[in-house]
Design an enzyme around this catalytic site. Structure first.
Site, PDB file in Angstrom:
ATOM      1  CG  HIS A 409       4.586   1.627  -6.622  1.00 25.01           C
ATOM      2  ND1 HIS A 409       5.196   1.417  -7.750  1.00 25.01           N
ATOM      3  CD2 HIS A 409       3.915   2.857  -6.733  1.00 25.01           C
ATOM      4  CE1 HIS A 409       5.052   2.413  -8.415  1.00 25.01           C
ATOM      5  NE2 HIS A 409       4.095   3.278  -8.017  1.00 25.01           N
ATOM      6  CB  CYS A 410       6.689  -4.087  -6.385  1.00 24.94           C
ATOM      7  SG  CYS A 410       8.163  -3.167  -6.237  1.00 24.94           S
ATOM      8  CG  MET A 411       3.307  -6.966  -4.104  1.00 24.92           C
ATOM      9  SD  MET A 411       2.682  -7.941  -2.695  1.00 24.92           S
ATOM     10  CE  MET A 411       2.224  -6.406  -1.585  1.00 24.92           C
TER      11      MET A 411
END
Length: 420
Positions: A409-411
């Site tokens: 999700h962060c990437m």
């Protein structure tokens, strides 16, 4: 015309922007990694391999993947205005000093687009800049103080790896985000240039929720003071609702700014502020809560059992907002999604393993389509619970990528995602 916009958290992912590990991560050392917001140094070649495999798995599922550095290079090649403005913002009197600003801008302006993009993200050392320190020392206290040519003229931006944060797409527009830590603030300049001047975005019709763009051909980036917002806290879950975590790195002041812009143009109907405790282990909402399917979510109960949810809607009778506190976060999300009840998959294992898997981004998964998510393979307990609940989990390695404290999700910065 290119169609862009993110209309849910789990609708089919069509286009996404990621950043492949590169020079900026090679700059991490045991001495500087804390200041650059990393807990450890990474084996960059291994991180590249893991990231390439992550990208390959998304492409295998039909996702069109764009690399941020390629987009930045293409922007600099396509627009002299973008190049000039980025050089001015990155090398200002406040970042490189009054006595050095003209010299540094001259060095950057002479670089070909690919080289300039590399150093805008990866940083620039004195040795790499070719600055004539012998001449400059007689007129610059900054130059006179330099005793090591490995010192940075421009700092590296290793957190560019986490493309979710510097900008986020909310329904039919994008927010270019004021970052909480100084080590990340220059990231917003790069994505602002891409969204303003890259041909793919110039040919698309979308809103800039924040900041407001001027009528001239320059993107407006200002000193945001204490008001910060990061995309890891922002989740447009569908049906006109946006979740925004009030976390370590996103404040209520910015939530109201974005809410006002969305409401003014009908971009959303409801903003749900999620009041969290502030902690490095759960710096953003998406480290403890993400969606898996139309009616399924994963949560880290130790944090999410104690959050408060406050809904903002357009105001009436002259008020800016109408604000209500929800009885519970999960029931409010179910209401927003128009489902009777959410299927809740908690972080797996006992209390100790739950804490370990949350730290290793067990809840930080990205959906490729409803009921299909990408997760780090190391989070075996949480993955087992997801699969038992009928979720298809595509696993990726994260031995090195995971050291950055960010999962799928962060990437990923989704650029186009279907509604539910």
């Amino acid at each position: 015309m290119t169609e862009l916009g993110v209309h849910s958290e789990v609708g089919r992912l069509r286009k996404v922007m990621v950043h492949r590990p590169e020079l900026s991560l090679r700059r991490l050392t045991p001495t500087n990694h804390d200041g650059l917001l990393f807990d450890d140094v990474l084996w960059v070649e291994r991180a590249q391999l893991e990231h390439d495999r992550f990208v390959a798995k998304m492409r295998d599922r039909g996702v069109e993947v764009f690399l941020l550095r390629d987009l930045l290079t293409e922007t600099l090649a396509a627009s002299e205005t973008a190049r000039q403005r980025l050089v001015e913002l990155t090398a200002s009197e406040f970042t490189v000093g009054v006595s050095m600003v003209d010299e540094v801008r001259s060095v950057l302006s002479a670089m070909p687009p690919e080289t300039l993009a590399r150093h805008l993200i990866g940083g620039l050392t004195v040795a790499e800049s070719g600055l004539d320190l012998g001449r400059l020392r007689s007129q610059s206290v900054i130059a006179a103080a330099i005793d090591d040519e490995s010192m940075f003229v421009l700092p590296p931006l290793p957190n560019t790896l986490f493309t979710r944060d510097s900008s986020c797409w909310i329904y039919g527009g994008v927010s270019i985000n004021p970052m909480y830590w100084p080590a990340r603030r220059l990231e917003a300049y790069n994505v602002a240039a891409i969204y303003r001047y890259h041909p793919m975005f110039a040919e698309s019709d979308f809103e800039f929720w924040y900041p407001e763009l001027g009528d001239d051909d320059r993107f407006n980036v200002v000193d945001f003071g204490r008001a910060s917002l990061e995309g890891g806290d922002v989740q447009p879950i569908g049906n006109g609702t946006v979740l925004i975590g009030m976390s370590e790195r996103s404040q209520a002041r910015m939530i109201e700014q974005v809410a006002r812009a969305l409401f003014a143009k009908g971009g959303a109907e409801r903003i749900m502020a999620v009041v969290m405790t502030k902690d490095r282990a759960h710096m953003h909402l998406d480290t403890v809560f993400t969606m898996l399917d139309r009616d399924a979510v994963t949560v880290y109960p130790r944090v999410m059992d104690n959050v408060r949810a406050i809904s903002l809607r357009p105001g009436v009778n002259g008020a800016e907002f109408h604000v209500t506190e929800e009885k519970s976060f999960l029931s409010a999300v179910a209401d927003a999604l128009a489902v009777p009840e959410l299927r809740v998959i908690e972080t797996g294992g006992d209390a100790y393993q739950q804490e370990r898997e949350q730290w290793d981004d067990g809840n930080n998964v990205v959906a490729l389509e409803p009921g299909v998510v990408v997760a780090y393979e190391r989070n075996t307990y949480t993955i087992a619970k997801m699969r038992e609940a009928g979720i298809e989990v595509v696993t990726i390695e994260g031995f090195e990528l995971g050291k950055g404290r960010g999962g799928g999700h962060c990437m990923t910065c989704p650029l186009q995602r279907d509604p539910l």
